[in-house]
Design a protein around this motif. Structure first.
Motif, PDB file in Angstrom:
ATOM      1  N   ARG A 104       0.817  -1.212   0.000  1.00 29.01           N
ATOM      2  CA  ARG A 104       0.000   0.000   0.000  1.00 29.01           C
ATOM      3  C   ARG A 104       0.851   1.263   0.000  1.00 29.01           C
ATOM      4  NH1 ARG A 104      -3.612  -3.107   3.379  1.00 29.01           N
ATOM      5  NH2 ARG A 104      -2.507  -2.400   5.238  1.00 29.01           N
ATOM      6  N   GLY A 105       2.190   1.080   0.157  1.00 23.52           N
ATOM      7  CA  GLY A 105       3.086   2.237   0.047  1.00 23.52           C
ATOM      8  C   GLY A 105       2.898   3.250   1.156  1.00 23.52           C
ATOM      9  N   GLY A 106       2.485   2.810   2.347  1.00 22.02           N
ATOM     10  CA  GLY A 106       2.389   3.745   3.458  1.00 22.02           C
ATOM     11  C   GLY A 106       1.147   4.589   3.427  1.00 22.02           C
ATOM     12  N   ARG A 107       0.053   4.095   2.758  1.00 17.92           N
ATOM     13  CA  ARG A 107      -1.157   4.933   2.656  1.00 17.92           C
ATOM     14  C   ARG A 107      -1.805   5.156   4.014  1.00 17.92           C
ATOM     15  NH1 ARG A 107      -3.865   1.679  -2.402  1.00 17.92           N
ATOM     16  NH2 ARG A 107      -2.316   2.218  -3.973  1.00 17.92           N
ATOM     17  N   ARG A 108      -1.745   4.118   4.834  1.00 20.85           N
ATOM     18  CA  ARG A 108      -2.446   4.225   6.108  1.00 20.85           C
ATOM     19  C   ARG A 108      -1.634   5.074   7.057  1.00 20.85           C
ATOM     20  NH1 ARG A 108      -4.338  -1.349   8.326  1.00 20.85           N
ATOM     21  NH2 ARG A 108      -5.471  -1.167   6.377  1.00 20.85           N
ATOM     22  N   GLY A 109      -2.232   6.079   7.686  1.00 19.24           N
ATOM     23  CA  GLY A 109      -1.521   6.978   8.588  1.00 19.24           C
ATOM     24  C   GLY A 109      -1.028   6.260   9.816  1.00 19.24           C
ATOM     25  N   ARG A 110       0.129   6.679  10.312  1.00 13.77           N
ATOM     26  CA  ARG A 110       0.686   6.130  11.530  1.00 13.77           C
ATOM     27  C   ARG A 110       0.905   7.253  12.533  1.00 13.77           C
ATOM     28  NH1 ARG A 110       5.497   3.143   8.627  1.00 13.77           N
ATOM     29  NH2 ARG A 110       5.168   4.954   7.322  1.00 13.77           N
ATOM     30  N   GLY A 111       1.134   6.885  13.784  1.00 13.84           N
ATOM     31  CA  GLY A 111       1.418   7.868  14.812  1.00 13.84           C
ATOM     32  C   GLY A 111       0.214   8.729  15.135  1.00 13.84           C
ATOM     33  N   ARG A 112      -0.985   8.129  15.197  1.00 11.94           N
ATOM     34  CA  ARG A 112      -2.178   8.913  15.511  1.00 11.94           C
ATOM     35  C   ARG A 112      -2.030   9.533  16.896  1.00 11.94           C
ATOM     36  NH1 ARG A 112      -7.722   8.939  14.134  1.00 11.94           N
ATOM     37  NH2 ARG A 112      -7.436   7.292  12.619  1.00 11.94           N
ATOM     38  N   GLY A 113      -2.372  10.802  17.009  1.00 10.86           N
ATOM     39  CA  GLY A 113      -2.247  11.502  18.283  1.00 10.86           C
ATOM     40  C   GLY A 113      -3.258  11.002  19.294  1.00 10.86           C
ATOM     41  N   SER A 114      -3.065  11.460  20.539  1.00 11.60           N
ATOM     42  CA  SER A 114      -3.934  11.009  21.612  1.00 11.60           C
ATOM     43  C   SER A 114      -5.355  11.490  21.433  1.00 11.60           C
ATOM     44  CB  SER A 114      -3.376  11.506  22.956  1.00 11.60           C
ATOM     45  OG  SER A 114      -3.246  12.911  22.933  1.00 11.60           O
ATOM     46  N   ASP A 115      -5.541  12.549  20.641  1.00 16.35           N
ATOM     47  CA  ASP A 115      -6.887  13.016  20.338  1.00 16.35           C
ATOM     48  C   ASP A 115      -7.368  12.521  18.983  1.00 16.35           C
ATOM     49  OD1 ASP A 115      -6.902  14.295  22.684  1.00 16.35           O
ATOM     50  OD2 ASP A 115      -6.581  16.303  21.884  1.00 16.35           O
ATOM     51  N   GLY A 116      -6.605  11.601  18.384  1.00 16.00           N
ATOM     52  CA  GLY A 116      -7.032  10.991  17.128  1.00 16.00           C
ATOM     53  C   GLY A 116      -6.705  11.777  15.894  1.00 16.00           C
ATOM     54  N   GLY A 117      -5.905  12.866  16.014  1.00 17.91           N
ATOM     55  CA  GLY A 117      -5.619  13.687  14.838  1.00 17.91           C
ATOM     56  C   GLY A 117      -4.305  13.321  14.191  1.00 17.91           C
ATOM     57  N   ARG A 118      -4.082  13.851  13.000  1.00 16.55           N
ATOM     58  CA  ARG A 118      -2.828  13.656  12.283  1.00 16.55           C
ATOM     59  C   ARG A 118      -2.352  15.005  11.778  1.00 16.55           C
ATOM     60  NH1 ARG A 118      -6.303   9.712  10.218  1.00 16.55           N
ATOM     61  NH2 ARG A 118      -5.699   7.556  10.605  1.00 16.55           N
ATOM     62  N   GLY A 119      -1.102  15.353  12.065  1.00 20.44           N
ATOM     63  CA  GLY A 119      -0.561  16.622  11.581  1.00 20.44           C
ATOM     64  C   GLY A 119      -0.109  16.500  10.147  1.00 20.44           C
ATOM     65  N   GLU A 120      -0.366  17.492   9.336  1.00 21.25           N
ATOM     66  CA  GLU A 120       0.038  17.483   7.941  1.00 21.25           C
ATOM     67  C   GLU A 120       0.653  18.815   7.586  1.00 21.25           C
ATOM     68  OE1 GLU A 120      -3.084  16.231   5.368  1.00 21.25           O
ATOM     69  OE2 GLU A 120      -4.057  15.107   6.930  1.00 21.25           O
ATOM     70  N   ILE A 121       1.474  18.792   6.552  1.00 24.95           N
ATOM     71  CA  ILE A 121       2.031  20.029   6.033  1.00 24.95           C
ATOM     72  C   ILE A 121       2.007  19.979   4.520  1.00 24.95           C
ATOM     73  CG2 ILE A 121       4.424  19.195   6.076  1.00 24.95           C
ATOM     74  CD1 ILE A 121       5.223  22.081   6.749  1.00 24.95           C
ATOM     75  N   LEU A 145       4.874  21.335  15.374  1.00 26.03           N
ATOM     76  CA  LEU A 145       3.861  21.578  16.399  1.00 26.03           C
ATOM     77  C   LEU A 145       2.551  20.854  16.108  1.00 26.03           C
ATOM     78  CD1 LEU A 145       3.189  23.126  19.011  1.00 26.03           C
ATOM     79  CD2 LEU A 145       2.407  25.024  17.578  1.00 26.03           C
ATOM     80  N   ILE A 146       2.170  20.760  14.820  1.00 25.61           N
ATOM     81  CA  ILE A 146       0.874  20.153  14.485  1.00 25.61           C
ATOM     82  C   ILE A 146       0.989  18.671  14.163  1.00 25.61           C
ATOM     83  CG2 ILE A 146       0.022  22.350  13.594  1.00 25.61           C
ATOM     84  CD1 ILE A 146       0.343  21.197  10.746  1.00 25.61           C
ATOM     85  N   ARG A 147       2.106  18.063  14.488  1.00 21.07           N
ATOM     86  CA  ARG A 147       2.329  16.671  14.095  1.00 21.07           C
ATOM     87  C   ARG A 147       1.203  15.750  14.556  1.00 21.07           C
ATOM     88  NH1 ARG A 147       7.963  13.560  14.804  1.00 21.07           N
ATOM     89  NH2 ARG A 147       8.510  15.248  13.394  1.00 21.07           N
ATOM     90  N   PHE A 148       0.643  15.983  15.717  1.00 23.65           N
ATOM     91  CA  PHE A 148      -0.393  15.099  16.250  1.00 23.65           C
ATOM     92  C   PHE A 148      -1.786  15.711  16.132  1.00 23.65           C
ATOM     93  CE2 PHE A 148       3.554  14.428  18.732  1.00 23.65           C
ATOM     94  CZ  PHE A 148       3.905  13.219  18.169  1.00 23.65           C
ATOM     95  N   HIS A 149      -1.905  16.803  15.396  1.00 22.28           N
ATOM     96  CA  HIS A 149      -3.204  17.445  15.165  1.00 22.28           C
ATOM     97  C   HIS A 149      -3.711  17.103  13.763  1.00 22.28           C
ATOM     98  CE1 HIS A 149      -3.667  20.143  18.648  1.00 22.28           C
ATOM     99  NE2 HIS A 149      -2.344  20.314  18.611  1.00 22.28           N
ATOM    100  N   ASN A 150      -5.002  17.190  13.581  1.00 18.61           N
ATOM    101  CA  ASN A 150      -5.600  17.019  12.255  1.00 18.61           C
ATOM    102  C   ASN A 150      -5.661  18.384  11.574  1.00 18.61           C
ATOM    103  OD1 ASN A 150      -6.902  16.013  10.024  1.00 18.61           O
ATOM    104  ND2 ASN A 150      -8.934  16.084  10.961  1.00 18.61           N
ATOM    105  N   LEU A 151      -4.491  18.939  11.292  1.00 21.39           N
ATOM    106  CA  LEU A 151      -4.390  20.253  10.679  1.00 21.39           C
ATOM    107  C   LEU A 151      -3.469  20.182   9.475  1.00 21.39           C
ATOM    108  CD1 LEU A 151      -3.957  22.530  13.844  1.00 21.39           C
ATOM    109  CD2 LEU A 151      -6.008  22.312  12.439  1.00 21.39           C
TER     110      LEU A 151
END
Length: 611
Positions: free
Chosen positions: A57-74, A227-233
């Motif tokens: 799958r080439g890493g499609r599934r996100g890893r390192g989900r934050g404690s609030d369930g978010g994922r940081g993106e840039i 800073l947003i690594r564990f946020h869904n931003l």
């Protein structure tokens, strides 16, 4: 399960190396990576049928989900960098984190005193980072602990974050290199994530950060990404020097936080379909290095940008100094009753920087610079920045000393005449390496964080605020550094009047008038030889000769705008400019276009070579 997660807003990652898709140009991200620069979590092998499926799958599934369930993106608009739909790299699992090299934190928590006792840098506070735990989300707290590794807040962070979290406007004054970026990013992230009501605007840009330079914009984005690594931003960057097509690709997706330079942002507000409507959902506006925004002439752009933005917003204005034009802008940007935080004490410059001046006869100026550089590079692991007043002079000096030192010393240059891609790659090299010299214009004077700079050299007349900011590139995060300003006797009195009140002492360098630097003498001989060849051929100047001509015009233009400070008239200016042409190896002044002479107001002044 994977399908449901993707519907939850997670974009696919089509690159199996997440680091290469999220790297922000000109900035080395502070992430736990192995020596090869690959994300440690993705480098661990997976075994069994489940692992093989994951690899396919080439890493499609996100890893390192934050404690609030978010994922940081840039996201980034730079070619070869982040795809707008791809993810920021995640932290490795707890079992692997102990194997990662300790990260170098942005701010040094303490230094050793003379007797071995821990001595806190003056910009650090006694407030521990965990004091924010009741104010900020778990995902932000986790990033501060796991990604940044901070134990204490800086003074500007400790004072500004609690105020900004309340939602009011803030004017904050702090020196560069004291943690201002997180001082405004932390409350911004909290404000936009805690907003309960959805915006009526489709894919609104919720936070906007205005930066005066492309390099600083890239640095802010890198800090924001961590800073947003564990946020869904999602975070994006738009600056000049990059194709607008790449910006438009960025805008096809959600961008929660946008970092931008004024010119490119205004261009999109005026010309990009649907962009100003997306800014209608703006919640937080930040002006970073606001005094430089004013000094660089962005008042008109900032005023126009404000006219497109909603009045009901929070505005955070961060600056190192408070010049008059910035005080005027405060009344336009901030609401009445805004808070004010000032962490700049009476000390104008960093007390950990040893500051000196060296004034020499004009004809010795270039040779003296050679000896100053030799002294600055005599210590191991040196990292020297040399500031010039204009891009053309900067480029010429870099060319001169690059030829002079050859392979014995690494010489780099960054200035506004270079392409953005070249500036980015050079900035990254200088950030990573030691035993290196960087010639630069003022694109590197503010905010840009180059670690472990040992010496700052400033060549020629400079404004007091600019002098202070240039000097701030060394002795950052509590470390020591040195600075020297090199002047010629013609400008010395005027320059020192401008810098009055600063603790600048005469240099201890033993330089005698007329003393020639052998390597510089060799380069000057090359210039003369190339000039002779150019004249004999009848062709237009090229190479060093062309660079000398461009530097002459730039030098003339810069000092023409500072006649009052120096007590010169236009005739004296031209005489000194012609002496400058000889100093850089030309037998006589290069030709100038008639329209250029007219624009400078020098029409009729004798001594110019107009052709």
């Amino acid at each position: 399960g994977g399908r449901r997660r993707r519907r939850g807003g997670q974009g696919r990652n089509n690159n199996t190396n997440p680091d290469t898709t999220t790297n922000v140009p000109a900035v080395q991200p502070r992430e736990g990576k192995d020596a090869a620069g690959e994300d440690a979590a993705s480098s661990q092998p997976s075994t069994g049928r489940r692992g093989r499926r994951r690899r396919r799958r080439g890493g499609r599934r996100g890893r390192g989900r934050g404690s609030d369930g978010g994922r940081g993106e840039i996201t980034s608009n730079h070619s070869g960098q982040a795809n707008p739909t791809e993810l920021a790299p995640k932290m490795p699992p707890p079992s692997q984190q102990q194997q990662q090299p300790q990260q170098q934190p942005q701010q040094q928590q303490n230094t050793e005193g003379a007797e071995g006792k821990a001595k806190k840098p003056s910009f650090m506070s006694d407030t521990r980072v965990d004091a924010l735990s009741g104010m900020v989300s778990r995902n932000t707290s986790r990033a501060l602990a796991e990604v940044f590794g901070f134990e204490y807040l800086t003074e500007i962070q400790a004072q500004s974050i609690p105020i900004a979290l309340k939602g009011g406007d803030l004017l904050a004054r702090a020196k560069t290199g004291t943690g201002k970026t997180l001082g405004f990013l932390i409350p911004t992230v909290e404000v936009i994530t805690k907003a309960s009501s959805p915006s009526a605007t489709a894919m609104p840009i919720k936070a906007l950060v205005l930066s005066p330079t492309r390099e600083l914009a890239a640095q802010i984005a890198a800090e924001g990404k961590n800073l947003i690594r564990f946020h869904n931003l999602r975070l994006g960057v738009v600056t000049g020097g990059v194709s607008k097509g790449k910006d438009n690709t960025l805008f096809r997706n959600r961008v929660d936080i946008l970092v931008a330079t004024p010119g490119r942002l205004l261009d999109h507000l005026e010309n990009t379909s649907g962009f100003k409507e997306r800014c209608g959902g703006l919640m937080v506006l930040i002006l970073d290095e606001a005094d430089q925004l004013m000094e660089m002439g962005f008042q008109r752009e900032v005023r126009k940008i404000l006219s497109f933005l909603p009045r009901e917003r929070q505005t955070l204005l961060f600056s190192a100094t408070m010049p008059k034009d910035l005080r005027d802008m405060v009344g336009i940007c901030l609401r009445q009753g805004h808070s004010f935080v000032n962490t700049v004490k009476n000390q104008d410059t960093n007390r950990q920087v040893e500051q000196e001046y060296l004034s020499v006869p004009f004809h010795s100026h270039l040779h003296a610079l050679g000896y100053v550089i030799d002294a600055a590079t005599s210590e191991p692991n040196y990292k020297v920045i040399i500031f010039s007043s204009t891009a053309r002079v900067c480029g010429l000096l870099a060319e001169f000393f690059g030829r002079a030192y050859g392979k014995s010393k690494k010489v780099l240059q960054i200035h506004s005449r270079m392409s953005q891609g070249k500036r980015t790659s050079t900035s990254t090299k200088f950030r990573k390496e030691t035993n290196v010299i960087l010639f630069t214009s003022d694109v590197s004077a503010r905010g840009v964080d180059y670690p472990d700079v040992t010496f700052v050299i400033q060549v020629g007349l400079v404004e007091k605020a600019t002098y202070i900011h240039r000097l701030g590139r060394t002795a950052r995060i509590g470390k020591n550094g040195k600075g020297l300003i090199l002047l010629n006797d013609n400008e010395f009195k005027g320059a020192m009047r401008v810098l009055s009140g600063l603790p600048i002492k005469p240099s201890s360098l033993d330089f005698k008038s007329g003393q020639a630097h052998p390597l510089i003498s060799r380069v000057l001989s090359i210039v003369k030889l190339e000039h002779q060849k150019t004249e004999a051929s009848g062709r237009e100047p090229q190479g060093l000769v062309k660079a000398c001509g461009q530097a002459y015009v730039a030098w003339l233009g810069f000092y023409n705008s500072n006649l009052r400070k120096l007590g010169w008239n236009k005739q004296i200016l031209v005489e000194y400019a012609n002496e400058f042409s000889q100093i850089i190896g030309l037998p006589y002044p290069p030709k100038m276009l008639k329209r250029t002479v007219g624009k400078m107001g020098l029409k009729g002044v004798p001594g110019l070579n107009i052709g």
